[in-house]
Motif scaffolding. Structure first.
Motif, PDB file in Angstrom:
ATOM      1  N   GLY A 172       9.278  -0.989  -6.830  1.00 36.40           N
ATOM      2  CA  GLY A 172       9.647   0.296  -6.217  1.00 36.40           C
ATOM      3  C   GLY A 172       9.375   1.658  -6.668  1.00 36.40           C
ATOM      4  N   VAL A 173       8.364   2.911  -6.298  1.00 32.51           N
ATOM      5  CA  VAL A 173       8.691   4.418  -7.386  1.00 32.51           C
ATOM      6  C   VAL A 173       8.825   5.070  -6.545  1.00 32.51           C
ATOM      7  CG1 VAL A 173       6.653   2.893  -9.289  1.00 32.51           C
ATOM      8  CG2 VAL A 173       6.016   4.405  -7.101  1.00 32.51           C
ATOM      9  N   ALA A 174       8.885   4.844  -4.834  1.00 35.80           N
ATOM     10  CA  ALA A 174       9.207   5.373  -4.270  1.00 35.80           C
ATOM     11  C   ALA A 174      10.873   5.774  -4.546  1.00 35.80           C
ATOM     12  CB  ALA A 174       8.967   5.307  -2.480  1.00 35.80           C
ATOM     13  N   TYR A 175      11.305   7.311  -4.031  1.00 38.44           N
ATOM     14  CA  TYR A 175      12.305   7.022  -4.053  1.00 38.44           C
ATOM     15  C   TYR A 175      13.406   7.236  -2.878  1.00 38.44           C
ATOM     16  CZ  TYR A 175      13.216  11.539  -0.442  1.00 38.44           C
ATOM     17  OH  TYR A 175      12.879  11.823   0.758  1.00 38.44           O
ATOM     18  N   LYS A 176      12.685   7.311  -2.126  1.00 37.03           N
ATOM     19  CA  LYS A 176      13.480   6.552  -0.203  1.00 37.03           C
ATOM     20  C   LYS A 176      12.398   5.386  -0.141  1.00 37.03           C
ATOM     21  CE  LYS A 176      14.485   8.727   3.915  1.00 37.03           C
ATOM     22  NZ  LYS A 176      15.650   8.316   4.090  1.00 37.03           N
ATOM     23  N   GLY A 177      13.122   4.270   0.342  1.00 40.32           N
ATOM     24  CA  GLY A 177      12.618   2.907   1.176  1.00 40.32           C
ATOM     25  C   GLY A 177      12.029   3.739   2.069  1.00 40.32           C
ATOM     26  N   ASN A 178      10.911   2.483   2.878  1.00 43.23           N
ATOM     27  CA  ASN A 178       9.422   2.630   3.278  1.00 43.23           C
ATOM     28  C   ASN A 178       8.662   3.781   3.536  1.00 43.23           C
ATOM     29  OD1 ASN A 178      11.231  -0.307   4.116  1.00 43.23           O
ATOM     30  ND2 ASN A 178      12.490   1.017   4.991  1.00 43.23           N
ATOM     31  N   THR A 179       8.954   4.361   2.712  1.00 44.64           N
ATOM     32  CA  THR A 179       7.907   5.775   2.106  1.00 44.64           C
ATOM     33  C   THR A 179       7.481   5.391   1.215  1.00 44.64           C
ATOM     34  OG1 THR A 179       9.453   6.941   1.256  1.00 44.64           O
ATOM     35  CG2 THR A 179       9.768   6.557   3.781  1.00 44.64           C
ATOM     36  N   ASP A 180       5.904   6.335   1.185  1.00 42.53           N
ATOM     37  CA  ASP A 180       5.424   6.569   0.114  1.00 42.53           C
ATOM     38  C   ASP A 180       5.293   7.827  -0.110  1.00 42.53           C
ATOM     39  OD1 ASP A 180       4.651   8.681   1.522  1.00 42.53           O
ATOM     40  OD2 ASP A 180       2.058   7.423   1.956  1.00 42.53           O
ATOM     41  N   ASP A 205       4.615  -1.767  -5.931  1.00 41.60           N
ATOM     42  CA  ASP A 205       4.941  -0.907  -4.209  1.00 41.60           C
ATOM     43  C   ASP A 205       4.040  -0.957  -2.918  1.00 41.60           C
ATOM     44  OD1 ASP A 205       5.869   1.154  -2.643  1.00 41.60           O
ATOM     45  OD2 ASP A 205       7.198   2.082  -4.403  1.00 41.60           O
ATOM     46  N   PRO A 206       4.163  -1.962  -2.250  1.00 45.34           N
ATOM     47  CA  PRO A 206       3.737  -1.694  -1.158  1.00 45.34           C
ATOM     48  C   PRO A 206       3.261  -0.683  -0.586  1.00 45.34           C
ATOM     49  CG  PRO A 206       5.813  -2.557  -0.162  1.00 45.34           C
ATOM     50  CD  PRO A 206       5.736  -2.534  -2.234  1.00 45.34           C
ATOM     51  N   HIS A 207       4.214  -0.045  -0.835  1.00 44.15           N
ATOM     52  CA  HIS A 207       3.693   1.953  -0.020  1.00 44.15           C
ATOM     53  C   HIS A 207       2.575   2.342  -0.886  1.00 44.15           C
ATOM     54  CE1 HIS A 207       6.375   0.705   3.168  1.00 44.15           C
ATOM     55  NE2 HIS A 207       7.387  -0.362   2.412  1.00 44.15           N
ATOM     56  N   PHE A 208       2.156   2.479  -1.627  1.00 41.10           N
ATOM     57  CA  PHE A 208       1.060   3.209  -2.452  1.00 41.10           C
ATOM     58  C   PHE A 208      -0.268   2.134  -2.105  1.00 41.10           C
ATOM     59  CE2 PHE A 208       5.652   4.879  -3.615  1.00 41.10           C
ATOM     60  CZ  PHE A 208       5.259   6.279  -3.560  1.00 41.10           C
ATOM     61  N   ASP A 209      -0.829   3.090  -2.424  1.00 47.71           N
ATOM     62  CA  ASP A 209      -2.562   3.234  -2.688  1.00 47.71           C
ATOM     63  C   ASP A 209      -2.527   2.988  -4.139  1.00 47.71           C
ATOM     64  OD1 ASP A 209      -5.076   1.872  -2.806  1.00 47.71           O
ATOM     65  OD2 ASP A 209      -5.981   2.873  -1.220  1.00 47.71           O
ATOM     66  N   ASN A 210      -2.287   2.517  -5.139  1.00 49.94           N
ATOM     67  CA  ASN A 210      -2.449   3.137  -6.452  1.00 49.94           C
ATOM     68  C   ASN A 210      -2.942   2.031  -7.744  1.00 49.94           C
ATOM     69  OD1 ASN A 210      -1.959   4.099  -9.514  1.00 49.94           O
ATOM     70  ND2 ASN A 210      -0.734   5.487  -8.740  1.00 49.94           N
ATOM     71  N   PRO A 211      -4.526   2.409  -7.722  1.00 48.33           N
ATOM     72  CA  PRO A 211      -5.167   0.901  -8.965  1.00 48.33           C
ATOM     73  C   PRO A 211      -4.671   0.929  -9.471  1.00 48.33           C
ATOM     74  CG  PRO A 211      -5.928   3.125  -8.746  1.00 48.33           C
ATOM     75  CD  PRO A 211      -5.194   3.365  -7.627  1.00 48.33           C
ATOM     76  N   ASP A 212      -3.144   1.321 -10.042  1.00 50.12           N
ATOM     77  CA  ASP A 212      -2.005   1.119 -11.232  1.00 50.12           C
ATOM     78  C   ASP A 212      -1.203   0.259 -11.018  1.00 50.12           C
ATOM     79  OD1 ASP A 212      -4.425   2.565 -13.681  1.00 50.12           O
ATOM     80  OD2 ASP A 212      -2.422   4.021 -13.042  1.00 50.12           O
ATOM     81  N   TYR A 213      -1.319   0.142  -9.734  1.00 53.75           N
ATOM     82  CA  TYR A 213      -0.039  -0.585  -9.102  1.00 53.75           C
ATOM     83  C   TYR A 213      -0.500  -2.499  -8.830  1.00 53.75           C
ATOM     84  CZ  TYR A 213       1.886   3.887  -9.308  1.00 53.75           C
ATOM     85  OH  TYR A 213       2.754   4.971  -8.789  1.00 53.75           O
ATOM     86  N   LEU A 214       0.339  -3.388  -8.840  1.00 58.47           N
ATOM     87  CA  LEU A 214      -0.494  -4.473  -8.982  1.00 58.47           C
ATOM     88  C   LEU A 214       0.488  -5.125  -7.808  1.00 58.47           C
ATOM     89  CD1 LEU A 214       0.459  -5.538 -12.286  1.00 58.47           C
ATOM     90  CD2 LEU A 214      -1.503  -4.339 -11.498  1.00 58.47           C
ATOM     91  N   ILE A 228      14.612  -3.650  -9.664  1.00 63.02           N
ATOM     92  CA  ILE A 228      14.333  -3.577  -7.888  1.00 63.02           C
ATOM     93  C   ILE A 228      15.047  -1.914  -7.797  1.00 63.02           C
ATOM     94  CG2 ILE A 228      14.828  -3.388  -5.011  1.00 63.02           C
ATOM     95  CD1 ILE A 228      14.945  -5.875  -5.583  1.00 63.02           C
ATOM     96  N   LEU A 229      13.972  -0.813  -8.138  1.00 55.23           N
ATOM     97  CA  LEU A 229      14.547   0.527  -7.660  1.00 55.23           C
ATOM     98  C   LEU A 229      13.944   1.502  -6.391  1.00 55.23           C
ATOM     99  CD1 LEU A 229      12.671   1.696 -11.046  1.00 55.23           C
ATOM    100  CD2 LEU A 229      14.764   0.976 -11.108  1.00 55.23           C
ATOM    101  N   THR A 230      13.725   0.732  -5.922  1.00 52.58           N
ATOM    102  CA  THR A 230      13.570   1.382  -4.413  1.00 52.58           C
ATOM    103  C   THR A 230      13.771   0.188  -3.451  1.00 52.58           C
ATOM    104  OG1 THR A 230      11.834   2.495  -4.635  1.00 52.58           O
ATOM    105  CG2 THR A 230      11.816   2.535  -2.514  1.00 52.58           C
ATOM    106  N   ASP A 231      14.563   0.926  -2.254  1.00 50.20           N
ATOM    107  CA  ASP A 231      15.121  -0.206  -1.004  1.00 50.20           C
ATOM    108  C   ASP A 231      13.977  -0.437   0.256  1.00 50.20           C
ATOM    109  OD1 ASP A 231      15.381   2.168  -0.585  1.00 50.20           O
ATOM    110  OD2 ASP A 231      17.464   2.031   0.568  1.00 50.20           O
ATOM    111  N   HIS A 232      12.846  -0.695  -0.035  1.00 46.89           N
ATOM    112  CA  HIS A 232      11.855  -1.197   0.306  1.00 46.89           C
ATOM    113  C   HIS A 232      12.541  -2.301   1.479  1.00 46.89           C
ATOM    114  CE1 HIS A 232       9.069   1.560  -0.395  1.00 46.89           C
ATOM    115  NE2 HIS A 232       9.017   1.380  -1.836  1.00 46.89           N
ATOM    116  N   ASP A 233      12.443  -2.522   2.654  1.00 49.42           N
ATOM    117  CA  ASP A 233      12.290  -3.687   3.658  1.00 49.42           C
ATOM    118  C   ASP A 233      12.166  -5.008   3.110  1.00 49.42           C
ATOM    119  OD1 ASP A 233      13.766  -2.168   5.225  1.00 49.42           O
ATOM    120  OD2 ASP A 233      12.505  -2.335   6.896  1.00 49.42           O
ATOM    121  N   GLN A 234      10.545  -5.022   1.891  1.00 47.11           N
ATOM    122  CA  GLN A 234       9.995  -5.622   1.676  1.00 47.11           C
ATOM    123  C   GLN A 234      10.186  -6.472   0.411  1.00 47.11           C
ATOM    124  OE1 GLN A 234       8.099  -2.983   2.641  1.00 47.11           O
ATOM    125  NE2 GLN A 234       5.985  -2.686   2.731  1.00 47.11           N
TER     126      GLN A 234
END
Length: 279
Positions: A172-180, A205-214, A228-234
């Protein structure tokens, strides 16, 4: 005479903008009473919530104080997390029990405060009254210190549980869960600090389309710790079987306090039991 200027604080939540734009109460502050009335008439064409007319400075300060109130409350929770880690008390249990009081609502501690409002608006008040806004500034300093707290304790955890650790999986890199939305996210300061400490960082972070993220498997392969840095539901119910297979060490440091149970072969650390691992 035909130009009417007013300030109407924005109160919408990312992810619910259109709904809250219509249904939230709105404060309308004009530079004159006529400006307030004209602006309120515009908002009444689509706002279903209450419209409160005032003057511009009051409207602006009310918006800043809405976010400052939350920032100060989060700072109190973050300071409690630090105290718990220092004196050996479960800070999450303390918050849960204190909040049983009908007039107490301590927020949840975390890795820092992000976003375009909470991390910024208190500074507008402080800039206008720096000698007076002492609690506001202290709260900002406390919340700004949390990335350093996370970096420091991540190192302590690994020195205790895996001294040869090389790779950390940041979830997670988003400051808010379930957002990009990554504006002012504390995750980036934490990532930079961990890299400076010599760790390889794999970001997921599944909420971002970034080629550097895995993806999940790539990010956790041969990793010693999931941070864990973001409270995404995933992230609330992870694939623990895959984690155990992929990771070098099955350690999770949950700075958002969202995971409740893990299998026996996974070590879960949060702001409740951190004191057991940071000495």
């Amino acid at each position: 005479e035909d130009l009417y200027l007013a300030h109407c604080p924005e109160r919408v939540l990312p992810g619910q903008i259109m709904e809250e734009l219509v249904n939230n109460n709105r404060i309308v502050g004009g530079i004159t009473e006529e400006c307030s009335r004209k602006a309120a008439d515009v908002y009444r064409t689509f706002v279903e919530g209450e419209i409160i007319e005032t003057e511009a400075k009051t409207a602006e300060l009310s918006k800043c104080m809405e976010n400052t109130f939350r920032d100060v409350n989060i700072a109190l929770a973050n300071e409690l997390a630090k105290i718990g880690a220092e004196i050996g008390v479960n800070a999450l249990d303390v918050i849960e029990m204190a909040n049983k009081h009908p007039r107490v609502n301590i927020h949840s501690p975390g890795p820092g405060v992000g976003g375009h409002c909470l991390a910024i608006d208190p500074y507008f008040i402080y800039a206008k009254a720096p000698e007076t806004a002492k609690i506001i500034k202290l709260a900002r300093d406390t919340n700004n210190s949390m990335p350093g707290f996370v970096i420091e304790n991540t190192g302590k955890i690994l020195s205790k549980l895996d001294k040869d650790a090389e790779k950390i999986s940041v979830f997670g890199v988003a400051y808010k869960g379930n957002t990009d939305d990554a504006r002012e996210s504390p995750a980036f300061e934490i990532i930079t600090g961990l890299k400076a400490a010599g760790y390889e960082i794999a970001i997921h972070d599944p909420h971002f389309d970034n080629p550097d993220y895995l993806d999940f498997d790539e990010a956790t392969k041969d990793s010693s710790l999931v941070l864990i840095l973001t409270d995404h539901d995933q992230f609330k119910d992870l694939d623990y079987e895959s984690l155990s297979k992929n990771m070098k060490k099955g350690i999770i440091f949950d700075t958002k306090n969202i995971i409740k149970e893990v299998p026996d072969d996974i070590t879960l650390i949060n702001y409740g039991n951190l004191y057991k691992y940071n000495k």
